[in-house]
Enzyme design. Structure first.
Site, PDB file in Angstrom:
ATOM      1  CG  HIS A  41       4.811   2.314  10.203  1.00  0.00           C
ATOM      2  ND1 HIS A  41       6.035   1.769   9.888  1.00  0.00           N
ATOM      3  CD2 HIS A  41       3.915   1.752   9.344  1.00  0.00           C
ATOM      4  CE1 HIS A  41       5.882   0.904   8.895  1.00  0.00           C
ATOM      5  NE2 HIS A  41       4.611   0.885   8.543  1.00  0.00           N
TER       6      HIS A  41
ATOM      7  CG  HIS B  59       7.006   2.634   3.595  1.00  0.00           C
ATOM      8  ND1 HIS B  59       7.987   2.109   4.411  1.00  0.00           N
ATOM      9  CD2 HIS B  59       5.885   1.895   3.844  1.00  0.00           C
ATOM     10  CE1 HIS B  59       7.488   1.113   5.108  1.00  0.00           C
ATOM     11  NE2 HIS B  59       6.213   0.955   4.784  1.00  0.00           N
TER      12      HIS B  59
ATOM     13  CB  CYS C  82       6.805  -2.159   6.753  1.00  0.00           C
ATOM     14  SG  CYS C  82       5.935  -2.350   5.184  1.00  0.00           S
TER      15      CYS C  82
END
Length: 591
Positions: free
Chosen positions: A338, A376, A203
């Site tokens: 995040h 995401h 990620c």
């Protein structure tokens, strides 16, 4: 006396050497901290987003880009939806529209090879070309130059679809499914000879790629860099895997830092930035959207689980990024977190922000996450956050974070000054530069933090409409000077050129340019002409329209889009010499 003279001479030489050494050290330190200019950006994200401007419209308006599973990837929603092995209890996510569309001929790729190419390679190619043109650079002009390519990526699941591939595509599978070729193909097609690498830290991949590009530019390993990330889910594997872990939000939406957080929401996307040392960008007359003033990367190490985040490591990476920029925590106004919406990760991240940015400041740090809008995007998440914050700097607004019922009760918000952006907040220019941090934490344990800052005053370009892609530059000048040479009369006819690999592409370009300019009546025809002539690739098929006013030129573009050529005579003028010249021109024109 002679010995004293020798000693004095020696001391003078040593003093001079020390002065030169101090000068060289100062130069090295300045180079290692020189801001890196973001010269241009391009992206594809859920919600039909095809440009940074469209991404901004989505987040500024509080848009939600999460939707049903795509219908163009061979997924069967009826079979996929469920809560048993091999199924997903979530049937929504964020998906890039038209990800299967690709024009291989444009890049000199055969249809058979294109079929074997991972769509992540295709998106990286398209966005790299677009980013360069948005910077006013003809991509073909960079062949053989020292331009780097740094691409973050994640899962490579396209190979699994190649089991049923046609036999005549087998020869291309090894390169088509390779992560390394995502960046390598961009370098190959454009002929770029700087560093070229694909980064997979899950990620945090795209933010790590940006960090490596910044380092390479400061060390002189490349003159410019295309950096960012791309992630396309060719299969529903991520949904199935996280369903077994119970890690997904049932409605597919990330509720970042909220008490209502119930899991992450998978999505995908791609974003590419063109980076250049600030001094080089100024010298080359390139626009500067913002600058990267600092960045850092580290690792969680032995946390309480392989995929569990480590709060102290997150604090350390933030402090390292601040040190690299020479800043104090209070110098940063906001953080694009995040913020995946998980009950484990979000509280750890928020506590790290409270412990670092939340101390010794008068005004609170404002915290948000683009994942609340688009989900995401995994390896492309970090660069999406950077694009969002660059656009926020340029528009003077920090958008709100969606789906927040109330700030997470698992976080001690009273331990520092950090506030969630539950409403939009104006972000005007002040006495010091506005700055934002951007965080990405990989499931592999690799953490990255980057600091984005508004462009220095010398680089400020007056806001206004400019030919897309890229701001127009005045003929005879640069983005800084605004043009210093004599300008043509406002009623002088100009040429607008459009080109493409095929005649159909030219018509499409003409139609797009006509629509763009029609929506911007304040454009000057000469600025558009200059940008089209100097900042776009001149491909095989071309059309030219001539006019003195915006209306005439738009009308000409619409005729070109409809493949209607204006009728008229064509003359080849042979200029002659001396006294013959005037007569030859008149006689030929008359005949």
């Amino acid at each position: 006396m002679a010995e004293q003279d020798k000693l004095l001479d020696y001391l003078k030489r040593v003093t001079a050497d020390l002065a030169r050494t101090r000068g060289r050290l100062s130069e090295v330190e300045a180079r290692d901290r020189e801001p890196i200019a973001i010269v241009a950006m391009s992206c594809r994200y859920p919600g039909g987003v095809r440009s940074p401007e469209e991404l901004w419209e989505l987040v500024a308006s509080g848009g939600d880009a999460i939707g049903e599973f795509p219908a163009d990837r061979g997924w069967d929603p009826a079979e996929l939806y469920g809560d048993t092995p091999g199924t997903s209890y979530v049937h929504e996510g964020g998906f890039v529209e038209g990800v299967a569309d690709f024009d291989p001929g444009f890049f000199g790729i055969s249809p058979r090879e294109a079929l074997a190419m991972d769509p992540q390679q295709r998106l990286a190619l398209e966005l790299s070309w677009e980013t360069l043109e948005r910077a006013g650079i003809d991509p073909a002009s960079l062949r053989g130059s020292k331009v780097g390519v740094f691409t973050g990526s994640g899962g490579q699941d396209y190979m699994s679809l190649m089991a049923a591939r046609p036999a005549d595509s087998e020869a291309f599978v090894s390169t088509g499914a390779s992560a390394a070729v995502i960046s390598g193909r961009v370098s190959y097609v454009l002929g770029l000879e700087g560093p070229s690498l694909t980064v997979d830290t899950a990620c945090s991949s795209s933010l790590v790629a940006l960090h490596l590009a910044v380092q390479a530019l400061r060390r002189g390993e490349c003159a410019m860099a295309l950096a960012g990330g791309v992630l396309v889910m060719s299969t529903p594997g991520p949904f199935i895997a996280f369903s077994r872990q119970r890690g997904l939000a049932p409605d597919g939406r990330c509720k970042a830092f909220s008490e209502s957080a119930d899991g992450t929401g998978w999505s995908e996307g791609a974003g590419i930035l063109l980076l250049e040392r600030l001094s080089d960008a100024r010298r080359n007359g390139h626009q500067v959207l913002a600058v990267i003033s600092g960045s850092a990367v580290n690792q969680d190490g032995a946390s309480n689980g392989l995929t569990a985040p480590n709060g102290p490591s997150q604090q350390r990476v933030i402090r390292a990024a601040l040190r690299s920029a020479g800043l104090a925590p209070a110098d940063v106004d906001a953080v694009e977190g995040h913020g995946t919406g998980t009950t484990l990760g979000d509280p750890i991240e928020a506590q790290a922000l409270v412990a670092t940015y939340g101390q010794d400041r008068e005004t609170p740090l404002l915290l948000g996450s683009i994942k609340s809008n688009i989900g995401h995007a995994q390896a492309a998440a970090g660069v999406g956050g950077v694009i969002k914050m660059v656009m926020a700097l340029r528009h003077g607004l920090l958008p709100k974070t969606l789906h927040v019922t109330e700030p997470s009760g698992a976080v001690d918000w009273s331990a520092g000054k950090v506030e969630l952006l539950v409403d939009p907040v104006e972000w005007p220019r002040g006495e010091r530069p506005r700055r934002a941090g951007v965080s990405s934490f990989g499931v592999s344990g690799t953490n990255a933090h980057l600091i984005v800052e508004e462009a220095p005053p010398a680089e400020a370009v007056e806001s206004g409409d400019a030919i897309e892609p890229g701001d127009a530059i005045e003929p005879g000048g640069t983005a800084e000077s605004g043009g210093t040479e004599a300008q043509p009369p406002s009623d002088a006819p100009v040429l607008w050129t459009v080109s493409g690999r095929t005649a159909a592409a030219v018509r499409a370009q003409a139609e797009r340019l006509a629509a763009f300019t029609a929506e911007r009546p304040g454009l000057r025809p000469v600025d558009v002409a200059f940008s089209l002539a100097t900042g776009r690739a001149q491909l095989e098929h071309r059309a030219v329209v001539v006019g003195s006013t915006l209306e005439e030129l738009i009308s000409g573009l619409r005729s070109a889009a409809e493949d209607v050529a204006r009728e008229g005579l064509t003359a080849f003028v042979f200029t002659g010499q001396g006294s013959q010249r005037l007569g030859m021109g008149r006689q030929l024109a008359g005949r």
